[in-house]
Design an enzyme around this catalytic site. Structure first.
Site, PDB file in Angstrom:
ATOM      1  N   LYS A 126       0.979  -1.205   0.255  1.00  0.00           N
ATOM      2  CA  LYS A 126      -0.046   0.060  -0.056  1.00  0.00           C
ATOM      3  C   LYS A 126       0.817   1.103   0.031  1.00  0.00           C
ATOM      4  O   LYS A 126       1.674   1.402   0.999  1.00  0.00           O
ATOM      5  CB  LYS A 126      -0.836  -0.023   1.285  1.00  0.00           C
ATOM      6  CG  LYS A 126      -1.713   1.174   1.596  1.00  0.00           C
ATOM      7  CD  LYS A 126      -2.405   1.213   2.821  1.00  0.00           C
ATOM      8  CE  LYS A 126      -3.196   2.556   2.944  1.00  0.00           C
ATOM      9  NZ  LYS A 126      -3.896   2.689   4.103  1.00  0.00           N
ATOM     10  N   ASP A 157      -2.631  10.592   3.808  1.00  0.00           N
ATOM     11  CA  ASP A 157      -4.123  10.261   3.735  1.00  0.00           C
ATOM     12  C   ASP A 157      -4.841  11.329   4.633  1.00  0.00           C
ATOM     13  O   ASP A 157      -4.733  11.162   5.877  1.00  0.00           O
ATOM     14  CB  ASP A 157      -4.168   8.753   4.294  1.00  0.00           C
ATOM     15  CG  ASP A 157      -5.696   8.240   4.520  1.00  0.00           C
ATOM     16  OD1 ASP A 157      -6.621   8.972   3.661  1.00  0.00           O
ATOM     17  OD2 ASP A 157      -6.208   7.498   5.253  1.00  0.00           O
ATOM     18  N   LYS A 161     -10.162  13.159   8.232  1.00  0.00           N
ATOM     19  CA  LYS A 161      -9.654  12.843   9.461  1.00  0.00           C
ATOM     20  C   LYS A 161      -9.410  13.900  10.446  1.00  0.00           C
ATOM     21  O   LYS A 161      -9.199  15.217  10.134  1.00  0.00           O
ATOM     22  CB  LYS A 161      -8.072  11.903   9.328  1.00  0.00           C
ATOM     23  CG  LYS A 161      -8.073  10.769   8.576  1.00  0.00           C
ATOM     24  CD  LYS A 161      -6.664  10.304   8.505  1.00  0.00           C
ATOM     25  CE  LYS A 161      -6.468   9.036   7.804  1.00  0.00           C
ATOM     26  NZ  LYS A 161      -6.922   7.986   8.821  1.00  0.00           N
ATOM     27  N   ASP A 215       1.526   6.400   5.957  1.00  0.00           N
ATOM     28  CA  ASP A 215       0.392   5.415   5.435  1.00  0.00           C
ATOM     29  C   ASP A 215       0.891   4.643   4.016  1.00  0.00           C
ATOM     30  O   ASP A 215       0.246   3.969   3.534  1.00  0.00           O
ATOM     31  CB  ASP A 215      -0.825   6.269   5.058  1.00  0.00           C
ATOM     32  CG  ASP A 215      -1.955   5.485   4.981  1.00  0.00           C
ATOM     33  OD1 ASP A 215      -1.987   4.426   5.918  1.00  0.00           O
ATOM     34  OD2 ASP A 215      -3.148   5.734   4.564  1.00  0.00           O
ATOM     35  N   ASP A 273     -12.181   7.331   3.854  1.00  0.00           N
ATOM     36  CA  ASP A 273     -10.982   6.957   4.670  1.00  0.00           C
ATOM     37  C   ASP A 273     -10.571   5.581   4.825  1.00  0.00           C
ATOM     38  O   ASP A 273      -9.512   5.292   5.263  1.00  0.00           O
ATOM     39  CB  ASP A 273     -11.083   7.522   6.181  1.00  0.00           C
ATOM     40  CG  ASP A 273      -9.863   7.781   6.943  1.00  0.00           C
ATOM     41  OD1 ASP A 273      -8.661   7.641   6.273  1.00  0.00           O
ATOM     42  OD2 ASP A 273      -9.686   7.790   8.193  1.00  0.00           O
ATOM     43  N   GLU A 291      -9.689   3.894   2.014  1.00  0.00           N
ATOM     44  CA  GLU A 291      -8.974   4.038   0.608  1.00  0.00           C
ATOM     45  C   GLU A 291      -8.130   3.033   0.482  1.00  0.00           C
ATOM     46  O   GLU A 291      -7.750   2.512  -0.737  1.00  0.00           O
ATOM     47  CB  GLU A 291      -8.597   5.288   0.409  1.00  0.00           C
ATOM     48  CG  GLU A 291      -7.123   5.653   0.958  1.00  0.00           C
ATOM     49  CD  GLU A 291      -6.970   5.456   2.198  1.00  0.00           C
ATOM     50  OE1 GLU A 291      -5.663   5.062   2.687  1.00  0.00           O
ATOM     51  OE2 GLU A 291      -7.794   5.740   3.094  1.00  0.00           O
ATOM     52  N   ARG A 339      -7.593  -0.161   0.963  1.00  0.00           N
ATOM     53  CA  ARG A 339      -8.031  -1.581   0.365  1.00  0.00           C
ATOM     54  C   ARG A 339      -8.665  -1.197  -0.939  1.00  0.00           C
ATOM     55  O   ARG A 339      -8.459  -2.285  -1.750  1.00  0.00           O
ATOM     56  CB  ARG A 339      -9.239  -2.180   1.479  1.00  0.00           C
ATOM     57  CG  ARG A 339     -10.579  -1.465   1.490  1.00  0.00           C
ATOM     58  CD  ARG A 339     -11.561  -1.605   2.829  1.00  0.00           C
ATOM     59  NE  ARG A 339     -10.481  -1.025   3.754  1.00  0.00           N
ATOM     60  CZ  ARG A 339     -11.058  -1.154   5.123  1.00  0.00           C
ATOM     61  NH1 ARG A 339     -12.184  -1.865   5.385  1.00  0.00           N
ATOM     62  NH2 ARG A 339     -10.380  -0.858   6.118  1.00  0.00           N
TER      63      ARG A 339
END
Length: 467
Positions: A231, A236, A243, A254, A313, A315, A317
């Site tokens: 990933k 993010d 967030k 992230d 949030d 995202e 996956r």
């Protein structure tokens, strides 16, 4: 930064003796009177991390004792010998005393890892790092390779998003490919749509920095096939489901999954393992703009499965789904092992904390190999279940899948189940839900970015993918 190497074995070295407090009296009884008197006069009690420098006849340091604490607390600390590397001044040392092979390897690797400093923005913080002669019986080159791969991972995670966006992550992959004669291709921006990578495009399209899929390959085509998917969400914000500030502060990490698979790829390639390696990294920034994807949208993935967006949030996956499809859609080139690594859910941290990386697999032999390897190389992981009764939680009704099921239960499990929907049953698959960050300094692991699971995988690969 580059990892330190072991010292020249012909260098004059000071013996470094780890001593458990339980064994101190017995050890003192075997020493000559001057050494015994010195140790007693200094008040050395072999507490964890305590040092005692014993002078020789010429009053220079002839040997150093390192307190290890009580044996009952042994399992609480990894890389305990690395405490000495941070506390000692410049010089060269060699380990003294009887140690098991595993303990010796842990001490030697910990010494190398303790040399890490993130100095990009404060170059003067590098400091000096004492040398260590590689202990007899350890594979010095292998440990140096592991440390170098880990340092790459730490550097990538620690770099702020301003200097580690999708473009810079691509450059890191290209640099690694050039170094090891690998091939690296990249699909960027609207070309993602032309190449049928809609979820990667949707997540990254709101950023001024174009989303992309990085695809690195290395090794003989007829070798066992290993594909790593990482990933690469370089920052993010949470998207339109923004967030709070307290959750956004660490979001430069992230892309920790991408950083970890690149570090592992370095270990594989530098060691010349007999593998056909492929690394896939969906690199995006989840930003806020007028063209950002929205809660309530239904997106169609590369696989054809539709996904209802109930939280922008969740995202990671999404971008991984398209990459996992790329990894497995060609039946003739499917990997013998597919590994996904991602800083995916806060639920994993609630369940296991920051230091223990959960992984998911239906393959019992793979899980056992990873557990044994993790214990041997002090890279703790813990198997979690693909609990199939929870699959109804990721089925929203108006689409095939829900990217963020409500209720708050089993968040790491449902995320893993979501990813598993994009992997054919015939493919041997493991998913790691890592944290990628060390919140407090520990021996060989300063506060900041850290690799998780890579050493365990690297140790297990020869057995798992034997011809």
């Amino acid at each position: 930064m580059s990892a330190p190497l072991f010292a020249d074995p012909d260098t004059r070295a000071i013996p470094l003796r780890p001593v458990w407090s339980d064994d101190l009296e017995a050890w003192l009884a075997d020493q000559d009177e001057p050494a015994r008197d010195w140790v007693e006069a200094t008040g050395f009690r072999a507490k964890a991390g305590e040092l005692c420098r014993i002078p020789g006849p010429d009053l220079t340091v002839s040997r150093v004792l390192l307190g290890m604490g009580r044996r009952t607390t042994r399992r609480r600390t990894r890389f305990a010998v690395a405490r000495a590397a941070r506390a000692l001044s410049e010089g060269t040392y060699r380990l003294d005393g009887e140690m098991t092979v595993n303990d010796t390897e842990e001490a030697a690797l910990g010494w190398l890892l303790s040399g890490y400093r993130f100095t990009r923005y404060r170059p003067g913080d590098g400091g000096s790092h004492p040398g260590l002669i590689a202990p007899r019986g350890v594979d010095a080159s292998r440990l140096e390779t592991i440390a170098e791969g880990e340092f790459l991972t730490r550097d990538l995670i620690n770099t702020p998003a301003q200097d580690m966006g999708p473009d810079e992550l691509e450059h890191a992959a290209h640099d690694l490919a050039r170094r090891h004669q690998a091939t690296c291709t990249v699909t960027t921006g609207d070309d993602l749509l032309n190449s049928d990578l809609p979820l990667i495009h949707a997540v990254g399209r709101a950023s001024t920095r174009a989303p992309r899929l990085i695809d690195l390959t290395w090794g003989a085509e007829d070798a066992p096939k290993l594909t790593l998917v990482g990933k690469g969400v370089c920052f993010d914000t949470g998207g339109l489901n923004l967030k709070p500030a307290s959750s956004m502060g660490l979001m430069k990490k992230d892309m920790g999954g991408a950083a970890t698979v690149l570090g592992l790829a370095y270990m594989v390639m530098a060691s010349g393992l007999d593998l056909r390696l492929r690394v896939l990294i969906p690199a995006v920034e989840n930003a806020v703009a007028g063209n950002a994807f929205r809660p309530g949208d239904v997106l169609t993935s590369r696989s054809g499965k539709t996904v209802e967006i109930n939280n922008t949030d969740a995202e990671g996956r999404l971008v991984l789904a398209d990459a996992l499809t790329v990894a497995t859609e060609d039946e003739d080139a499917r990997p013998d092992l597919l590994v996904c690594m991602a800083t995916l859910t806060g639920a994993a941290r609630v369940a296991l904390g920051p230091d223990l990386a959960p992984f998911y697999t239906d393959d019992d032999a793979l899980a056992m190999a990873l557990a044994h390897a993790a214990a041997r190389v002090r890279d703790p992981v813990w198997r979690m279940p693909f609990h199939r009764p929870y699959e109804t939680m990721i089925e929203p009704g108006i689409a095939d899948l829900d990217n963020a099921p409500s209720g708050g239960f089993a968040g790491s499990v449902t995320a893993a189940l979501f990813l598993d929907r994009f992997v054919p049953d015939a493919v041997r698959f493991a998913h790691f839900d890592i944290y990628g960050w060390n919140p407090t300094a520990a021996p060989a692991r300063p506060k900041g970015g850290v690799g998780q699971g890579a050493r365990a995988l690297f140790e297990a690969l020869p057995k798992v993918l034997a011809r």
